[in-house]
Design an enzyme around this catalytic site. Structure first.
Site, short mmCIF file in Angstrom:
data_model
loop_
_atom_site.label_atom_id
_atom_site.label_comp_id
_atom_site.label_asym_id
_atom_site.label_seq_id
_atom_site.Cartn_x
_atom_site.Cartn_y
_atom_site.Cartn_z
N ARG A 48 0.82 -1.19 0.00
CA ARG A 48 0.00 0.00 0.00
C ARG A 48 0.87 1.26 0.00
NH1 ARG A 48 -4.75 0.97 4.39
NH2 ARG A 48 -4.45 3.19 4.15
N LYS A 69 -4.56 -16.49 9.80
CA LYS A 69 -5.31 -16.42 11.04
C LYS A 69 -4.95 -15.14 11.78
CE LYS A 69 -2.99 -16.64 14.21
NZ LYS A 69 -1.79 -15.93 14.74
N HIS A 95 0.24 -21.86 10.57
CA HIS A 95 1.59 -22.33 10.26
C HIS A 95 2.09 -23.42 11.21
CE1 HIS A 95 2.96 -19.27 13.19
NE2 HIS A 95 4.09 -19.96 13.26
N ASP A 101 -5.03 -14.77 19.11
CA ASP A 101 -3.80 -14.84 18.32
C ASP A 101 -3.22 -16.26 18.32
OD1 ASP A 101 -1.63 -13.77 16.83
OD2 ASP A 101 -0.41 -13.54 18.63
N HIS A 122 -3.47 -21.94 16.83
CA HIS A 122 -2.31 -22.82 16.96
C HIS A 122 -2.51 -23.91 18.05
CE1 HIS A 122 -0.46 -20.01 14.37
NE2 HIS A 122 0.02 -19.19 15.26
N LYS A 125 3.32 -14.31 26.02
CA LYS A 125 4.49 -13.54 25.60
C LYS A 125 5.27 -13.15 26.85
CE LYS A 125 2.82 -11.93 21.17
NZ LYS A 125 3.58 -12.79 20.24
C1 BG6 Z 1 1.83 -15.96 15.09
C2 BG6 Z 1 1.36 -14.97 16.10
O1 BG6 Z 1 0.76 -16.63 14.50
O2 BG6 Z 1 2.68 -16.91 15.70
C3 BG6 Z 1 2.54 -14.30 16.80
O3 BG6 Z 1 0.57 -13.97 15.47
C4 BG6 Z 1 3.49 -15.33 17.35
O4 BG6 Z 1 2.09 -13.44 17.86
C5 BG6 Z 1 3.85 -16.35 16.28
O5 BG6 Z 1 4.66 -14.65 17.81
C6 BG6 Z 1 4.67 -17.48 16.86
O6 BG6 Z 1 5.09 -18.33 15.81
P1 BG6 Z 1 6.42 -19.18 15.92
O7 BG6 Z 1 6.41 -20.07 14.74
O8 BG6 Z 1 7.55 -18.18 15.94
O9 BG6 Z 1 6.30 -19.90 17.22
#
Ligand code: BG6
Length: 485
Positions: free
Chosen positions: A48, A144, A174, A231, A236, A336
């Site tokens: 953008r 997501k 992921h 999140d 996840h 976190k």
């Molecule tokens: C993301 C979240 O999906 O996953 C983040 O939005 C998070 O907040 C991240 O830090 C963690 O992914 P990974 O693969 O680094 O554990």
């Protein structure tokens, strides 16, 4: 020899956002470097902000150096030749004619990757359709969290479904692309010894933790309205729970795997009303020491409101109402600014019914199967053995199975695997609509309860394992989190 992917055109919306620069571009680069991208593999970076292609490529290269590695100059040049750039506002129709012109002669296998806020997914889909850019060979990849609750997720999903069929919608999580998650499937379903033990007769409880040491970083704009529940837990952690708890699918076919996963989410005992304060803990980090550095509290981070009630930590006790898992708690936790960066699934087996040996700490001697997804991926089994030289004392010993870090081959990042699957139209590791809906349906009462209560999240010091209430969640049941046992 690595498998060559199909020719493709990948249109990346949000190409200079955090996710694209940190994960997507480096993953595409790695696929290129490994010789997996077809010569006719084209990336169209949509941003953008007002910048030209050269400026974008510089930014992308700097991110690659920062988050992954300094690329070989020749390989970077060949990779960047695949990238073209368009400056446009993806929410408005104006830029789409430019996009149409740009991709008209590129491969018809089009992947529209939305690395932008989910509120934009309907507008992007609508504009792509209005400009006749969607064909049977097109797919849309949605990051997501999709929506912020059940109603908004339904709305977004329905709007996108006006333009793409369910088979064309790739909802990405992921964590499903991580090597050890694949290995979890292999260990569970390629070995008969585990399957017999994989139920309430033998398993005491399961813990799933994703802990991060980072704070909110520069993502307050996104995180303030999101929090750890939306999140991380809604997607996840629930996905990891599904992979651990699902019944054996008939095959690795996308529908077969997803049928089994959705059954798990639907069988989760609802957590509502009074149960919420008893079984769910939310926390927010205070100032503290993280990796030996002083870090501020969440409410003092840039872009965060001083009275923010956004949770940076959540822990909960889930139960699955079916024959296999009745009475086996699944403790889920994420946060976190915790003590360590790690992701583990710990399956703790029941103690032996009768002990004939001397065990000093019976509780910590239970057999455990630990799937470690990060930082050092691998699988470990904790067994008991006789303490050498002792009368008849036993002690725990750990067997490491095939640690991923000792593999000679580079282990592809989760996004590499999932991007390759999206390019080749393999949806097995992507979420189906009913999984998404079931996940929001289960989480919604908790979010609503938090929205109506005036209780603040429990404070915890940065660099610790979260609020005391999270320790109590297990202690109450006579159990300990893995780091304490
Ligand atoms: C993301 C979240 O999906 O996953 C983040 O939005 C998070 O907040 C991240 O830090 C963690 O992914 P990974 O693969 O680094 O554990």
């Amino acid at each position: 020899m690595a498998e060559l992917l199909h020719p493709f055109t990948l249109v990346l919306f949000g190409a200079n956002g955090d996710l694209s620069l940190r994960k997507l571009i480096p993953s595409l680069f790695n696929l290129h470097q490994d010789g997996r991208l077809h010569d006719d593999g084209c990336i169209v970076a949509v941003t953008r902000s007002d910048e030209n292609r050269e400026a974008y490529l510089e930014q992308a290269k700097a991110a690659l150096c920062q988050f992954e590695k300094t690329p070989d100059e020749k390989i970077w040049r060949a990779f960047s030749a695949r990238i073209s750039h368009i400056q446009m506002d993806a929410g408005k129709g104006a830029g789409y004619s430019k996009l149409a012109k740009k991709i008209a002669h590129l491969p018809a296998n089009r992947i529209f990757y939305c690395a932008v806020h989910s509120r934009m997914y309907p507008q992007i889909s609508e504009q792509l359709s209005a400009h006749d850019l969607i064909s049977e060979q097109s797919r849309i990849v949605l990051e997501k969290p999709i929506g912020t609750d059940f109603a908004s997720a339904m709305h977004i999903d329905q709007r996108v479904a006006e333009f793409f069929t369910e088979e064309q919608i790739f909802r990405i999580d992921h964590y499903l692309g991580k090597e050890t998650v694949q290995n979890l499937l292999a260990l569970r379903f390629a070995n008969s010894i585990f399957e017999h033990q994989w139920n309430q007769r033998y398993i005491d409880h399961i813990q799933i933790t994703i802990s991060e040491t980072v704070g909110v970083e520069k993502r307050a704009g996104f995180y303030e309205g999101t929090g750890a529940m939306r999140d991380m837990l809604q997607n996840h952690l629930l996905q990891l729970l599904c992979m651990t708890a699902m019944e054996p699918p008939a095959s690795l076919d996308p529908q077969a795997v997803r049928d089994e996963k959705v059954k798990v989410i639907k069988a989760l005992r609802p957590i509502t009303g009074e149960d919420i304060s008893h079984n769910v803990v939310r926390g927010q980090y205070e100032a503290g020491l993280s990796n030996n550095e002083r870090v501020p509290r969440y409410r003092d981070e840039t872009g965060v409101a001083h009275d923010s009630t956004t949770e940076t930590f959540v822990a909960l006790k889930a139960e699955i109402n079916n024959w296999r898992w009745a009475g086996v708690p699944f403790y889920l936790r994420t946060g976190k600014r915790l003590a360590e960066r790690s992701c583990e699934i710990v399956v703790e087996f029941k103690e032996v019914p009768h002990t004939i040996f001397e065990m000093q700490h019976k509780k910590t001697m239970a057999n455990k199967l630990v799937f470690r997804l990060q930082p050092d991926e691998g699988v470990k089994i904790q067994l008991c053995e006789k303490r050498v030289g002792s009368q008849m004392q036993v002690r725990p010993m750990v067997l490491s199975l095939n640690p991923v870090s000792q593999q000679k081959k580079r282990v592809p990042d989760a996004y590499e695997r999932l991007l390759a699957d999206a390019i080749n139209n393999n949806a097995t590791l992507f979420l189906r609509q009913d999984e998404l809906h079931a996940a929001w349906h289960w989480i919604d009462p908790i979010l609503q309860y938090w929205a109506t209560t005036d209780q603040r999240p429990e404070p915890y010091n940065a660099g610790t394992w979260g609020p005391a209430a999270a320790t109590m969640l297990l202690a109450r049941d006579g159990r300990l989190w893995a780091e304490n046992s």
